[in-house]
Scaffold this active site. Structure first.
Site, PDB file in Angstrom:
ATOM      1  N   ARG A  15      61.655  48.365  16.251  1.00 29.43           N
ATOM      2  CA  ARG A  15      60.312  48.934  16.320  1.00 29.43           C
ATOM      3  C   ARG A  15      59.339  47.935  16.980  1.00 29.43           C
ATOM      4  O   ARG A  15      59.663  46.765  17.146  1.00 29.43           O
ATOM      5  CB  ARG A  15      59.801  49.265  14.904  1.00 29.43           C
ATOM      6  CG  ARG A  15      60.489  50.458  14.287  1.00 29.43           C
ATOM      7  CD  ARG A  15      60.119  50.641  12.834  1.00 29.43           C
ATOM      8  NE  ARG A  15      60.673  49.586  11.995  1.00 29.43           N
ATOM      9  CZ  ARG A  15      60.456  49.481  10.680  1.00 29.43           C
ATOM     10  NH1 ARG A  15      59.695  50.354  10.065  1.00 29.43           N
ATOM     11  NH2 ARG A  15      61.007  48.494   9.990  1.00 29.43           N
ATOM     12  N   LYS A  75      57.968  43.623  11.106  1.00 22.30           N
ATOM     13  CA  LYS A  75      58.610  42.897  10.004  1.00 22.30           C
ATOM     14  C   LYS A  75      57.908  41.572   9.754  1.00 22.30           C
ATOM     15  O   LYS A  75      57.150  41.076  10.590  1.00 22.30           O
ATOM     16  CB  LYS A  75      60.101  42.632  10.328  1.00 22.30           C
ATOM     17  CG  LYS A  75      60.923  43.873  10.477  1.00 22.30           C
ATOM     18  CD  LYS A  75      60.848  44.800   9.287  1.00 22.30           C
ATOM     19  CE  LYS A  75      61.739  44.375   8.146  1.00 22.30           C
ATOM     20  NZ  LYS A  75      61.765  45.416   7.075  1.00 22.30           N
ATOM     21  N   TYR A  94      54.335  44.105   7.783  1.00 29.00           N
ATOM     22  CA  TYR A  94      55.008  44.129   6.484  1.00 29.00           C
ATOM     23  C   TYR A  94      55.379  42.696   6.113  1.00 29.00           C
ATOM     24  O   TYR A  94      55.877  41.948   6.962  1.00 29.00           O
ATOM     25  CB  TYR A  94      56.324  44.932   6.545  1.00 29.00           C
ATOM     26  CG  TYR A  94      56.159  46.426   6.637  1.00 29.00           C
ATOM     27  CD1 TYR A  94      55.505  47.151   5.651  1.00 29.00           C
ATOM     28  CD2 TYR A  94      56.718  47.143   7.695  1.00 29.00           C
ATOM     29  CE1 TYR A  94      55.382  48.534   5.734  1.00 29.00           C
ATOM     30  CE2 TYR A  94      56.594  48.527   7.783  1.00 29.00           C
ATOM     31  CZ  TYR A  94      55.928  49.211   6.800  1.00 29.00           C
ATOM     32  OH  TYR A  94      55.807  50.575   6.870  1.00 29.00           O
ATOM     33  N   HIS A  96      56.374  41.951   2.278  1.00 31.50           N
ATOM     34  CA  HIS A  96      57.230  42.046   1.079  1.00 31.50           C
ATOM     35  C   HIS A  96      57.462  40.658   0.471  1.00 31.50           C
ATOM     36  O   HIS A  96      58.594  40.216   0.274  1.00 31.50           O
ATOM     37  CB  HIS A  96      58.566  42.741   1.403  1.00 31.50           C
ATOM     38  CG  HIS A  96      58.386  44.174   1.796  1.00 31.50           C
ATOM     39  ND1 HIS A  96      58.038  45.163   0.893  1.00 31.50           N
ATOM     40  CD2 HIS A  96      58.481  44.797   2.999  1.00 31.50           C
ATOM     41  CE1 HIS A  96      57.926  46.321   1.519  1.00 31.50           C
ATOM     42  NE2 HIS A  96      58.184  46.125   2.803  1.00 31.50           N
ATOM     43  N   GLU A 118      52.315  46.758   3.167  1.00 31.96           N
ATOM     44  CA  GLU A 118      52.839  47.414   1.962  1.00 31.96           C
ATOM     45  C   GLU A 118      51.866  47.426   0.783  1.00 31.96           C
ATOM     46  O   GLU A 118      52.090  48.159  -0.178  1.00 31.96           O
ATOM     47  CB  GLU A 118      54.176  46.791   1.529  1.00 31.96           C
ATOM     48  CG  GLU A 118      54.122  45.365   0.995  1.00 31.96           C
ATOM     49  CD  GLU A 118      54.192  44.306   2.094  1.00 31.96           C
ATOM     50  OE1 GLU A 118      54.134  44.650   3.282  1.00 31.96           O
ATOM     51  OE2 GLU A 118      54.309  43.112   1.745  1.00 31.96           O
ATOM     52  N   ASP A 269      67.048  50.326  -1.620  1.00 26.09           N
ATOM     53  CA  ASP A 269      66.207  49.131  -1.436  1.00 26.09           C
ATOM     54  C   ASP A 269      65.533  48.697  -2.737  1.00 26.09           C
ATOM     55  O   ASP A 269      64.990  47.605  -2.821  1.00 26.09           O
ATOM     56  CB  ASP A 269      65.167  49.364  -0.331  1.00 26.09           C
ATOM     57  CG  ASP A 269      64.227  50.518  -0.628  1.00 26.09           C
ATOM     58  OD1 ASP A 269      64.582  51.393  -1.435  1.00 26.09           O
ATOM     59  OD2 ASP A 269      63.119  50.539  -0.057  1.00 26.09           O
ATOM     60  N   ILE A 300      66.976  52.710   6.617  1.00 23.58           N
ATOM     61  CA  ILE A 300      67.348  53.936   7.331  1.00 23.58           C
ATOM     62  C   ILE A 300      66.480  54.166   8.580  1.00 23.58           C
ATOM     63  O   ILE A 300      67.004  54.478   9.647  1.00 23.58           O
ATOM     64  CB  ILE A 300      67.282  55.154   6.377  1.00 23.58           C
ATOM     65  CG1 ILE A 300      68.308  54.979   5.248  1.00 23.58           C
ATOM     66  CG2 ILE A 300      67.539  56.455   7.124  1.00 23.58           C
ATOM     67  CD1 ILE A 300      68.239  56.044   4.171  1.00 23.58           C
TER      68      ILE A 300
HETATM   69  N1  LIG Z   1      66.566  53.123   2.396  1.00 25.84           N
HETATM   70  C1  LIG Z   1      65.492  53.197   3.125  1.00 25.84           C
HETATM   71  O1  LIG Z   1      65.508  52.965   4.325  1.00 25.84           O
HETATM   72  C2  LIG Z   1      64.185  53.614   2.507  1.00 25.84           C
HETATM   73  C3  LIG Z   1      63.090  53.981   3.300  1.00 25.84           C
HETATM   74  C4  LIG Z   1      61.919  54.415   2.671  1.00 25.84           C
HETATM   75  C5  LIG Z   1      61.858  54.460   1.264  1.00 25.84           C
HETATM   76  N2  LIG Z   1      62.951  54.076   0.525  1.00 25.84           N
HETATM   77  C6  LIG Z   1      62.980  54.146  -0.952  1.00 25.84           C
HETATM   78  O2  LIG Z   1      63.089  55.496  -1.383  1.00 25.84           O
HETATM   79  C7  LIG Z   1      62.657  55.571  -2.738  1.00 25.84           C
HETATM   80  C8  LIG Z   1      61.722  56.752  -2.919  1.00 25.84           C
HETATM   81  O3  LIG Z   1      60.515  56.497  -2.221  1.00 25.84           O
HETATM   82  P1  LIG Z   1      59.298  57.526  -2.232  1.00 25.84           P
HETATM   83  O4  LIG Z   1      58.341  57.036  -1.207  1.00 25.84           O
HETATM   84  O5  LIG Z   1      59.789  58.912  -2.153  1.00 25.84           O
HETATM   85  O6  LIG Z   1      58.695  57.269  -3.698  1.00 25.84           O
HETATM   86  P2  LIG Z   1      57.695  58.230  -4.484  1.00 25.84           P
HETATM   87  O7  LIG Z   1      56.996  57.377  -5.477  1.00 25.84           O
HETATM   88  O8  LIG Z   1      56.900  59.058  -3.530  1.00 25.84           O
HETATM   89  O9  LIG Z   1      58.670  59.248  -5.260  1.00 25.84           O
HETATM   90  C9  LIG Z   1      59.511  58.876  -6.321  1.00 25.84           C
HETATM   91  C10 LIG Z   1      59.678  60.074  -7.229  1.00 25.84           C
HETATM   92  O10 LIG Z   1      60.722  59.769  -8.181  1.00 25.84           O
HETATM   93  C11 LIG Z   1      60.377  60.462  -9.359  1.00 25.84           C
HETATM   94  N3  LIG Z   1      61.196  59.990 -10.479  1.00 25.84           N
HETATM   95  C12 LIG Z   1      61.042  58.888 -11.256  1.00 25.84           C
HETATM   96  N4  LIG Z   1      62.029  58.827 -12.177  1.00 25.84           N
HETATM   97  C13 LIG Z   1      62.830  59.914 -11.961  1.00 25.84           C
HETATM   98  C14 LIG Z   1      64.005  60.417 -12.580  1.00 25.84           C
HETATM   99  N5  LIG Z   1      64.569  59.804 -13.614  1.00 25.84           N
HETATM  100  N6  LIG Z   1      64.560  61.549 -12.095  1.00 25.84           N
HETATM  101  C15 LIG Z   1      64.007  62.203 -11.047  1.00 25.84           C
HETATM  102  N7  LIG Z   1      62.880  61.781 -10.433  1.00 25.84           N
HETATM  103  C16 LIG Z   1      62.304  60.665 -10.877  1.00 25.84           C
HETATM  104  C17 LIG Z   1      58.876  60.201  -9.494  1.00 25.84           C
HETATM  105  O11 LIG Z   1      58.278  61.100 -10.403  1.00 25.84           O
HETATM  106  C18 LIG Z   1      58.426  60.401  -8.043  1.00 25.84           C
HETATM  107  O12 LIG Z   1      58.021  61.748  -7.805  1.00 25.84           O
HETATM  108  C19 LIG Z   1      62.009  54.218  -3.030  1.00 25.84           C
HETATM  109  O13 LIG Z   1      62.939  53.418  -3.726  1.00 25.84           O
HETATM  110  C20 LIG Z   1      61.749  53.643  -1.657  1.00 25.84           C
HETATM  111  O14 LIG Z   1      61.692  52.212  -1.684  1.00 25.84           O
HETATM  112  C21 LIG Z   1      64.092  53.650   1.124  1.00 25.84           C
END
Ligand SMILES: NC(=O)c1ccc[n+]([C@@H]2O[C@H](COP(=O)([O-])OP(=O)(O)OC[C@H]3O[C@@H](n4cnc5c(N)ncnc54)[C@H](O)[C@@H]3O)[C@@H](O)[C@H]2O)c1
Length: 360
Positions: A15, A75, A94, A96, A118, A269, A300
């Site tokens: 990026r 980054k 970012y 972190h 962040e 993550d 991702i």
């Molecule tokens: N791998 C990647 O490249 C990547 C990229 C972006 C975000 N992420 C990760 O994805 C995850 C989700 O991010 P987000 O922005 O959607 O967060 P978010 O806060 O918008 O959503 C999280 C949801 O999980 C729900 N939740 C909590 N406990 C739960 C349970 N036991 N069962 C079901 N739902 C539950 C919450 O109520 C909330 O609605 C985070 O860990 C974030 O760091 C990863």
């Protein structure tokens, strides 16, 4: 203000922090932009496009860091960039910090102003993290669909089915930003989708906006266990802010699933929401446990830099313009959301969460 955009040099980071459109906006606001040569190439932007938009292209990162008052990156600075940073230079990227003490020490030593994407916060949301969650949520279905294909190791099922053949079942755990985008994408492809969350208000909202092929269900171990035997693809999208993600599917529960089913753990993550999840990379995204494919890539959005760069810069540019127009001090005085982005200023940690993490 003089703005510098170095090329990202972290492994697999394609990026760029400012697009040619962003350069044009900065130029119209009276600012000068220097871009390192080929900084935008992997996101689809040539040096010529930057020059046409009003930027000057410099050959090395050192020249960019030397001339710029504000450095815009994607980054966090990596070791070879530490010595390029000057006291009082504004770094907007970012960071972190909580997971990187050497970086924090280096930024304290640099006496730069570190404004972290962040921790910019408005109305209890993190506007500079949301775009990457949107990309990851949509990508999770694309990747899940791919690994459900037989040659990729999956059970060999098409998400949308065809007329006369039932579609696949997708279970989305967590109905936040990632989960909502995943559910919409899967539903758009014609899959039968169940989205679970523990928040009833959130489920109410989801049930209003989701198409007819999406069910909303309260998240519980019981409900997950009931659905697993009929589920082809599970998306892990749970987040509990500030805490490790709970395991919603343990190894024992995998036995309920049919061989060749796919788990995509977007929450990897933050530790992941499946007991059997281990972080993977785009080079080798999947592995198998007890016949179930696991996709656990921690960055991702990195796979689609052309989209991710635009998604990120759409969100960062308005903040960057405020910083450039007013200078960081006045901008942070005026805008509380930007002030929350301040992490390190003149050798001092000013973000309470980061300070608490390291007892500073
Ligand atoms: N791998 C990647 O490249 C990547 C990229 C972006 C975000 N992420 C990760 O994805 C995850 C989700 O991010 P987000 O922005 O959607 O967060 P978010 O806060 O918008 O959503 C999280 C949801 O999980 C729900 N939740 C909590 N406990 C739960 C349970 N036991 N069962 C079901 N739902 C539950 C919450 O109520 C909330 O609605 C985070 O860990 C974030 O760091 C990863």
């Amino acid at each position: 203000m003089i703005i510098g955009v170095p090329k990202e040099i972290k492994n697999n980071e394609n990026r760029v922090a400012l697009t040619p459109a962003g350069v044009q906006t900065m130029a119209k606001n009276g600012h000068t932009v220097y871009v390192e040569t080929n900084a935008g190439l992997n996101s689809g932007f040539s040096n010529e496009e930057y020059i046409q938009a009003g930027a000057s292209v410099l050959e090395t990162a050192k020249e960019v860091f030397d001339i710029a008052e504000m450095i815009m990156k994607v980054k966090e600075p990596i070791e070879q960039e530490y010595d390029l940073i000057r006291p009082n230079q504004l770094l907007f990227t970012y960071f972190h910090f909580a997971s990187n003490k050497p970086l924090l020490d280096a930024m304290i030593k640099s006496k730069a102003v570190c404004l972290a994407y962040e921790t910019v916060e408005t109305h209890n949301t993190l506007p500079l993290l949301i775009p990457m969650s949107e990309v990851a949520g949509r990508m999770s279905i694309q990747e899940g669909a791919k690994y459900l294909e037989k040659p990729k190791g999956g059970k060999g099922i098409l998400l949308g089915g065809v007329p006369g053949v039932k579609p696949a079942h997708v279970l989305v755990l967590g109905g936040g930003v990632v989960g909502t985008q995943a559910a919409l994408m899967a539903a758009g492809l014609g899959a039968h989708v169940t989205i679970m969350d523990i928040s009833l208000p959130r489920l109410r909202y989801l049930s209003e906006i989701m198409p007819a092929n999406v069910d909303t269900v309260m998240s519980s171990q019981y409900n997950i266990e009931q659905l697993l035997p009929h589920t082809d693809l599970v998306i892990g999208a749970v987040l509990i802010p500030g805490a490790k993600t709970p395991y919603l599917i343990n190894r024992e529960m995998l036995k309920r699933m049919q061989p060749g089913s796919v788990l995509v753990d977007v929450a990897i993550d933050q530790g992941g929401c499946f007991e059997t999840s281990q972080p993977t990379t785009h080079t080798k995204p999947v592995y198998e446990v007890d016949g179930i494919l696991h996709y656990c890539v921690a960055n991702i959005p990195g796979a689609v830099p052309c989209t991710s760069t635009l998604a990120l810069t759409n969100a960062t540019l308005p903040y960057a313009v405020k910083l450039a127009n007013l200078g960081w001090k006045k901008a942070c005085e005026k805008y509380d959301d930007l002030k929350k982005g301040l992490n390190v200023v003149d050798g001092k940690v000013v973000c309470p969460a980061v300070a608490e993490t390291f007892g500073l």
